[in-house]
Design an enzyme around this catalytic site. Structure first.
Site, PDB file in Angstrom:
ATOM      1  N   LYS A  49       9.139   0.438  -0.699  1.00  0.00           N
ATOM      2  CA  LYS A  49       9.960   0.599  -1.934  1.00  0.00           C
ATOM      3  C   LYS A  49      11.031   1.913  -1.737  1.00  0.00           C
ATOM      4  O   LYS A  49      12.061   1.819  -2.539  1.00  0.00           O
ATOM      5  CB  LYS A  49       9.164   0.774  -2.916  1.00  0.00           C
ATOM      6  CG  LYS A  49       8.558  -0.382  -3.521  1.00  0.00           C
ATOM      7  CD  LYS A  49       9.404  -1.522  -4.240  1.00  0.00           C
ATOM      8  CE  LYS A  49       8.763  -2.521  -4.933  1.00  0.00           C
ATOM      9  NZ  LYS A  49       9.573  -3.471  -5.717  1.00  0.00           N
ATOM     10  N   SER A 309       3.756  -4.595   3.527  1.00  0.00           N
ATOM     11  CA  SER A 309       4.615  -3.933   2.523  1.00  0.00           C
ATOM     12  C   SER A 309       4.081  -2.709   2.038  1.00  0.00           C
ATOM     13  O   SER A 309       4.882  -1.724   1.644  1.00  0.00           O
ATOM     14  CB  SER A 309       5.112  -4.838   1.342  1.00  0.00           C
ATOM     15  OG  SER A 309       3.768  -5.182   0.681  1.00  0.00           O
TER      16      SER A 309
END
Length: 330
Positions: A49, A309
């Site tokens: 992110k 992720s």
């Protein structure tokens, strides 16, 4: 639509802040393809992110930075915005659900962000953030439905191609669609520019939170109720709907979406803990779960990259998984 030139610019902009994360080869018996894990847990905040958040905040004007930024997130994007804001000398306000993992909430606070808690629905935190944005003049840094955020996440896809040019399949988690839309766009546009065949790019999501697959299959953007999407262990994949911009990119560049059971997610996390030095949170393990348990649905290739992720794994859950794995492999 995000263009390759914007992705290349994002790559330069985030260099020195976001890490060029490694590919880690996974050795698992009985799997025909070579599997490589793209370790986004190696980012300073423990997830991908930071790429999109920093690319967005770094393009704000001095006036916008003076007033501060705001976002809504269950954890990883919250940390990305908080980190970017601190690096660029601005205030960050984060609207988080009250069921966000404590490990992510504490990490966001530690980065200096102000946290506002709301209920568990992703729609609820978005509305609260928009209310505060209007009231105080903050600049919104959307978790996924934003061109600068998509371009930032797309840098992960560029790295995959550079690190393993002959990859046949790239697997990405999908929630709001920021990572999947960015990675697919980068890979397809870069291969097109180089005049070569692109690998397939597939999204992976929990079957109890499969709004993205339904949207992809029906070519219509759908929204699932929070009562459904919050059932998954993968807290980062509980978004109720894809973003509109993300959906447009996914329809154009993504080859398919596969759904994963909760048991498969847990098993994939155990495999990563057992076979590597990496730590994967549930949202990051869905891609390996797809590679291990859904080969019949995926294209047959020699080399797979599964994007992990994030690695912000709750310590209690990690202890559970280690205990389960120990009892199974006595």
């Amino acid at each position: 639509m995000v263009e390759l030139v914007e992705i290349r610019a994002a790559q330069e902009r985030i260099a020195g802040v976001a890490v060029r994360t490694p590919l880690v080869k996974l050795n698992v018996a009985g799997v025909m393809a070579e599997i490589y894990l793209k370790d986004e847990s190696a980012q300073p905040i423990g997830s991908f992110k930071l790429r999109g958040a920093y690319n967005k905040v770094a393009q704000l004007t001095p006036e916008q930075l003076k007033l501060g930024v705001i976002t809504y997130s269950s954890g990883n994007h919250a940390q990305g915005v908080a980190y970017a804001a601190r690096a660029l000398g601005t205030k960050a306000v984060i609207v988080m659900p009250d069921n966000a993992p404590p490990v992510k909430m504490e990490a966001t606070k530690a980065l200096g962000a102000e946290i506002v808690l709301v209920g568990s629905a992703s729609s609820e935190r978005k509305l609260k953030a928009e209310e505060l944005e209007a009231k105080f003049g903050y600049t919104m840094v959307p978790p996924y439905d934003d061109e600068a955020v998509i371009a930032g996440q797309a840098t992960c896809g560029v790295e995959v191609l550079e690190q393993l040019p002959d990859v046949g399949l790239v697997l990405s988690p999908v929630s709001g669609g920021g990572l999947l839309s960015g990675v697919a766009t980068a890979i397809k546009l870069a291969c097109e520019a180089e005049g070569r065949t692109a690998p397939q790019v597939w999204g992976c999501e929990p079957e109890v939170s499969a709004d993205a697959k339904e949207s992809f299959d029906t070519k219509t953007l759908v929204e699932w109720p929070a009562a459904k999407t919050t059932r998954t262990l993968a807290d980062g994949l509980r978004t109720q709907s894809l973003g509109e911009r993300n959906f447009a990119h996914i329809l154009r560049f993504v080859d398919g979406i596969v759904t994963i059971s909760e048991d498969e997610i847990r098993e994939a996390m155990k495999v990563i803990l057992r076979a590597t030095s990496l730590v994967a949170e549930p949202s990051g393990a869905v891609t390996l779960a797809a590679a291990l348990f859904h080969t019949h649905e995926l294209p047959r290739v020699e080399k797979i990259v599964a994007i992990v992720s994030g690695g912000n794994l709750d310590p209690v859950l990690r202890a559970e998984l280690v205990a389960e794995d120990s009892s199974t492999h006595v």
